[in-house]
Structure formats: structure tokens, C-alpha cells
Design a protein around this motif. Structure first.
Motif, PDB file in Angstrom:
ATOM      1  N   TYR A   1     -14.869  -5.202  -5.337  1.00  0.00           N
ATOM      2  CA  TYR A   1     -14.173  -5.634  -4.121  1.00  0.00           C
ATOM      3  C   TYR A   1     -13.056  -4.629  -3.847  1.00  0.00           C
ATOM      4  O   TYR A   1     -12.192  -4.391  -4.696  1.00  0.00           O
ATOM      5  CB  TYR A   1     -13.598  -7.045  -4.278  1.00  0.00           C
ATOM      6  CG  TYR A   1     -12.868  -7.485  -3.026  1.00  0.00           C
ATOM      7  CD1 TYR A   1     -13.589  -7.947  -1.933  1.00  0.00           C
ATOM      8  CD2 TYR A   1     -11.484  -7.393  -2.930  1.00  0.00           C
ATOM      9  CE1 TYR A   1     -12.937  -8.316  -0.757  1.00  0.00           C
ATOM     10  CE2 TYR A   1     -10.825  -7.761  -1.755  1.00  0.00           C
ATOM     11  CZ  TYR A   1     -11.560  -8.219  -0.678  1.00  0.00           C
ATOM     12  OH  TYR A   1     -10.921  -8.564   0.485  1.00  0.00           O
TER      13      TYR A   1
ATOM     14  N   PHE B   1      -9.732  -3.268  -2.493  1.00  0.00           N
ATOM     15  CA  PHE B   1      -8.423  -3.758  -2.084  1.00  0.00           C
ATOM     16  C   PHE B   1      -8.024  -3.151  -0.741  1.00  0.00           C
ATOM     17  O   PHE B   1      -7.501  -3.846   0.136  1.00  0.00           O
ATOM     18  CB  PHE B   1      -7.405  -3.381  -3.165  1.00  0.00           C
ATOM     19  CG  PHE B   1      -5.995  -3.606  -2.745  1.00  0.00           C
ATOM     20  CD1 PHE B   1      -5.489  -4.883  -2.638  1.00  0.00           C
ATOM     21  CD2 PHE B   1      -5.172  -2.538  -2.421  1.00  0.00           C
ATOM     22  CE1 PHE B   1      -4.190  -5.101  -2.222  1.00  0.00           C
ATOM     23  CE2 PHE B   1      -3.873  -2.740  -2.008  1.00  0.00           C
ATOM     24  CZ  PHE B   1      -3.383  -4.024  -1.907  1.00  0.00           C
TER      25      PHE B   1
ATOM     26  N   ILE C   1       0.847  -1.204   0.000  1.00  0.00           N
ATOM     27  CA  ILE C   1       0.000   0.000   0.000  1.00  0.00           C
ATOM     28  C   ILE C   1       0.878   1.248   0.000  1.00  0.00           C
ATOM     29  O   ILE C   1       1.884   1.313   0.716  1.00  0.00           O
ATOM     30  CB  ILE C   1      -0.925   0.049   1.244  1.00  0.00           C
ATOM     31  CG1 ILE C   1      -1.832  -1.172   1.272  1.00  0.00           C
ATOM     32  CG2 ILE C   1      -1.703   1.359   1.296  1.00  0.00           C
ATOM     33  CD1 ILE C   1      -3.288  -0.942   1.113  1.00  0.00           C
TER      34      ILE C   1
ATOM     35  N   ASN D   1      -4.873  11.895  -1.919  1.00  0.00           N
ATOM     36  CA  ASN D   1      -6.036  11.224  -1.331  1.00  0.00           C
ATOM     37  C   ASN D   1      -6.682  11.914  -0.126  1.00  0.00           C
ATOM     38  O   ASN D   1      -7.673  11.425   0.401  1.00  0.00           O
ATOM     39  CB  ASN D   1      -5.670   9.792  -0.903  1.00  0.00           C
ATOM     40  CG  ASN D   1      -5.304   8.933  -2.073  1.00  0.00           C
ATOM     41  OD1 ASN D   1      -4.194   8.427  -2.142  1.00  0.00           O
ATOM     42  ND2 ASN D   1      -6.203   8.786  -3.014  1.00  0.00           N
TER      43      ASN D   1
ATOM     44  N   ASP E   1      -8.958   6.993 -12.527  1.00  0.00           N
ATOM     45  CA  ASP E   1      -8.890   6.700 -11.091  1.00  0.00           C
ATOM     46  C   ASP E   1      -7.482   6.999 -10.569  1.00  0.00           C
ATOM     47  O   ASP E   1      -6.544   7.147 -11.351  1.00  0.00           O
ATOM     48  CB  ASP E   1      -9.283   5.243 -10.807  1.00  0.00           C
ATOM     49  CG  ASP E   1      -9.803   5.053  -9.370  1.00  0.00           C
ATOM     50  OD1 ASP E   1      -9.937   6.038  -8.631  1.00  0.00           O
ATOM     51  OD2 ASP E   1     -10.082   3.900  -8.987  1.00  0.00           O
ATOM     52  N   ASP E   2      -7.368   7.066  -9.252  1.00  0.00           N
ATOM     53  CA  ASP E   2      -6.080   7.403  -8.650  1.00  0.00           C
ATOM     54  C   ASP E   2      -5.100   6.230  -8.713  1.00  0.00           C
ATOM     55  O   ASP E   2      -3.971   6.363  -9.160  1.00  0.00           O
ATOM     56  CB  ASP E   2      -6.247   7.905  -7.196  1.00  0.00           C
ATOM     57  CG  ASP E   2      -7.021   6.932  -6.298  1.00  0.00           C
ATOM     58  OD1 ASP E   2      -7.613   5.960  -6.810  1.00  0.00           O
ATOM     59  OD2 ASP E   2      -7.027   7.156  -5.068  1.00  0.00           O
ATOM     60  N   PHE E   3      -5.567   5.031  -8.273  1.00  0.00           N
ATOM     61  CA  PHE E   3      -4.687   3.858  -8.196  1.00  0.00           C
ATOM     62  C   PHE E   3      -5.250   2.714  -9.030  1.00  0.00           C
ATOM     63  O   PHE E   3      -6.461   2.571  -9.175  1.00  0.00           O
ATOM     64  CB  PHE E   3      -4.594   3.357  -6.746  1.00  0.00           C
ATOM     65  CG  PHE E   3      -3.559   4.062  -5.922  1.00  0.00           C
ATOM     66  CD1 PHE E   3      -2.263   3.583  -5.854  1.00  0.00           C
ATOM     67  CD2 PHE E   3      -3.884   5.211  -5.207  1.00  0.00           C
ATOM     68  CE1 PHE E   3      -1.305   4.223  -5.088  1.00  0.00           C
ATOM     69  CE2 PHE E   3      -2.933   5.869  -4.439  1.00  0.00           C
ATOM     70  CZ  PHE E   3      -1.640   5.371  -4.379  1.00  0.00           C
ATOM     71  N   LEU E   4      -4.356   1.879  -9.534  1.00  0.00           N
ATOM     72  CA  LEU E   4      -4.751   0.591 -10.106  1.00  0.00           C
ATOM     73  C   LEU E   4      -4.004  -0.489  -9.331  1.00  0.00           C
ATOM     74  O   LEU E   4      -2.769  -0.510  -9.312  1.00  0.00           O
ATOM     75  CB  LEU E   4      -4.393   0.535 -11.592  1.00  0.00           C
ATOM     76  CG  LEU E   4      -4.731  -0.764 -12.337  1.00  0.00           C
ATOM     77  CD1 LEU E   4      -6.226  -1.040 -12.320  1.00  0.00           C
ATOM     78  CD2 LEU E   4      -4.236  -0.689 -13.782  1.00  0.00           C
TER      79      LEU E   4
ATOM     80  N   ASN F   1      -5.698  -4.298  -8.117  1.00  0.00           N
ATOM     81  CA  ASN F   1      -6.165  -5.548  -8.730  1.00  0.00           C
ATOM     82  C   ASN F   1      -7.207  -5.325  -9.832  1.00  0.00           C
ATOM     83  O   ASN F   1      -7.749  -6.287 -10.380  1.00  0.00           O
ATOM     84  CB  ASN F   1      -6.720  -6.481  -7.656  1.00  0.00           C
ATOM     85  CG  ASN F   1      -5.604  -6.954  -6.739  1.00  0.00           C
ATOM     86  OD1 ASN F   1      -4.500  -7.271  -7.204  1.00  0.00           O
ATOM     87  ND2 ASN F   1      -5.855  -6.969  -5.441  1.00  0.00           N
TER      88      ASN F   1
ATOM     89  N   GLN G   1     -10.241  -4.066  -9.707  1.00  0.00           N
ATOM     90  CA  GLN G   1     -11.669  -4.284  -9.431  1.00  0.00           C
ATOM     91  C   GLN G   1     -12.498  -3.010  -9.602  1.00  0.00           C
ATOM     92  O   GLN G   1     -13.621  -3.073 -10.117  1.00  0.00           O
ATOM     93  CB  GLN G   1     -11.845  -4.861  -8.021  1.00  0.00           C
ATOM     94  CG  GLN G   1     -11.209  -6.222  -7.861  1.00  0.00           C
ATOM     95  CD  GLN G   1     -11.690  -7.205  -8.930  1.00  0.00           C
ATOM     96  OE1 GLN G   1     -12.875  -7.475  -9.013  1.00  0.00           O
ATOM     97  NE2 GLN G   1     -10.786  -7.692  -9.761  1.00  0.00           N
ATOM     98  N   ALA G   2     -11.952  -1.882  -9.184  1.00  0.00           N
ATOM     99  CA  ALA G   2     -12.695  -0.620  -9.345  1.00  0.00           C
ATOM    100  C   ALA G   2     -12.894  -0.315 -10.827  1.00  0.00           C
ATOM    101  O   ALA G   2     -14.008   0.001 -11.263  1.00  0.00           O
ATOM    102  CB  ALA G   2     -11.947   0.520  -8.650  1.00  0.00           C
TER     103      ALA G   2
ATOM    104  N   LYS H   1       0.143  -0.003  -9.560  1.00  0.00           N
ATOM    105  CA  LYS H   1       1.099  -0.861  -8.866  1.00  0.00           C
ATOM    106  C   LYS H   1       1.305  -2.076  -9.765  1.00  0.00           C
ATOM    107  O   LYS H   1       0.460  -2.966  -9.844  1.00  0.00           O
ATOM    108  CB  LYS H   1       0.562  -1.220  -7.481  1.00  0.00           C
ATOM    109  CG  LYS H   1       0.570   0.011  -6.538  1.00  0.00           C
ATOM    110  CD  LYS H   1       0.109  -0.313  -5.143  1.00  0.00           C
ATOM    111  CE  LYS H   1      -1.364  -0.597  -5.142  1.00  0.00           C
ATOM    112  NZ  LYS H   1      -1.879  -0.939  -3.800  1.00  0.00           N
TER     113      LYS H   1
END
Ligand code: 5GP
Length: 189
Positions: free
Chosen positions: A97, A99, A19, A27, A124-127, A129, A131-132, A156
Motif C-alpha cells: 500500500y 503511502f 510528507i 527523488n 529504500d529512500d523513506f520509511l 508506515n 509497507q514497502a 519519519k
């Protein structure tokens, strides 16, 4: 995207194995000068993709998407994480789901704001897994619109999301890709 990597190195805090906390720029507190560079970078990558809408997910995606939209000059729609009496009428919904929260939740968009005429860029901010992003793509598909791509600030690379999306033929543009965290140090690809 050296400016972004530099900021992440300066401000990022690694938590555990996987993380990254960047709440002083992305954020929680938002570095708007950085957001403008991020928005411009997304515009450079997707300016010929004929997008007419940006879709994101609350809460952290909203600021980034809103600034990016000033370059594309298109509206932003954000998927809501809860149903409410105000979000009445027909909605498109999907399950995601989380993360970071390690639990599933549903996201919703009113059918007034997504349609078959939409050529959507997901931001989006993060990738992690994926799912978002997949949940957002499902909303676009439910509306019979097209997803022209996914723009991510920090991917990531050691998690599965990027591969999962790209293997499905989805165009993913990540501005910074983290290769790994080594003893709290952030290494980029
Ligand atoms: P995914 O759905 O790709 O597994 O995870 C992406 C979502 O989880 C993003 O919307 C983001 O809010 C959150 N997320 C995933 N990994 C991180 C992380 O390392 N740091 C922060 N701050 N959020 C993350």
C-alpha cells in the motif's frame, strides 16, 4: 549523519503534515556525492552482516542501492511495480500500500534473482508506515532467503513503520530520523 541532516534542512520541503519533498537531492535530481556518503554509511553499518545482495524497489531506491552496492560489491535487484511480457517465468510477488499514492499495487521479482542462498539487505529512500519494506521482506521470505536488515535514508519517526519492523526483530538502520515537522521546519531525533 550530520551531512545528511544538513542537506535535508537545506533542500527539503515539507508538504502538509507528513510528507517531505527532497526531489532536488534524492527523488528526481540525484546528488551523487551525497549518495556516495549514504552508500558508505550503509556499508559501515552492515559490513559485517555477510550480505550478498541488495534489494530495493523502483524507482527512487535504485540509485541509492546502486551506489551502496559499489561499497558492498554485491548485485542489486529492484522489485518492479508492474508485470510485463519481459518479466516472464516465475516471479515472487507481494502487495504494497503506497503511502504517497494512497493506493495498493503489486511488486514483483523474478525467481532467478532471489533464492534461499541470499542474505539480503533491503534499501529504500523513506520509511513511513513500513509497507514497502514489508512487501520487500515478503519477497525475500517467498524465495526462502534471509533479510539481514533494512537500510533507510530518511525515517519519519512519527509514523509507524520503524516500530512495526523493529517489533518483528528486523534490524532497521536509518541514517536520518525525522521527529516531526513544525510549521514547515524539519526536526530530527
Ligand atoms: P511506507 O511504505 O514505509 O509507508 O512508505 C515508504 C515509501 O513511500 C518509500 O518507498 C517512499 O518512496 C514513499 N514515501 C513515504 N513517505 C515519503 C515522503 O515523505 N516523501 C517522499 N518523497 N516519499 C515518501
Amino acid at each position: 549523519m550530520e551531512f545528511l541532516k544538513k542537506k535535508i534542512r537545506e533542500e527539503g520541503i515539507v508538504i502538509g503534515e507528513d510528507i517531505l519533498k527532497v526531489d532536488s537531492i534524492l527523488n528526481h535530481q540525484m546528488d551523487i556525492e551525497l549518495f556516495m556518503k549514504i552508500g558508505e554509511a550503509f556499508y559501515e553499518r552492515f559490513k559485517n552482516a555477510n550480505i550478498n545482495k541488495i534489494l530495493t524497489i523502483e524507482a527512487s531506491g535504485i540509485g541509492i542501492a546502486a551506489i551502496a552496492a559499489t561499497y558492498f560489491k554485491v548485485p542489486v535487484v529492484f522489485a518492479k511495480k508492474s508485470q510485463s511480457r519481459i518479466l516472464n517465468g516465475t516471479t515472487y510477488s507481494s502487495e504494497v500500500y503506497s503511502f504517497t499514492k494512497q493506493q495498493s499495487f503489486h511488486i514483483h521479482v523474478s525467481d532467478r534473482f532471489l533464492s534461499q542462498d541470499d542474505q539480503v539487505l533491503i534499501i529504500d529512500d523513506f520509511l513511513a508506515n513500513g509497507q514497502a519494506a514489508l512487501g520487500l521482506i515478503e519477497l525475500v521470505k517467498a524465495a526462502k532467503g534471509s533479510c539481514v536488515g533494512v537500510g533507510i535514508v530518511i525515517e519519519k519517526g512519527f509514523q509507524d513503520g520503524g516500530k512495526l519492523l523493529r517489533d518483528q526483530g528486523i534490524r532497521v538502520e536509518s541514517l536520518a530520523i525525522v521527529d516531526r515537522f513544525t510549521n514547515g521546519e524539519i526536526r530530527f531525533l
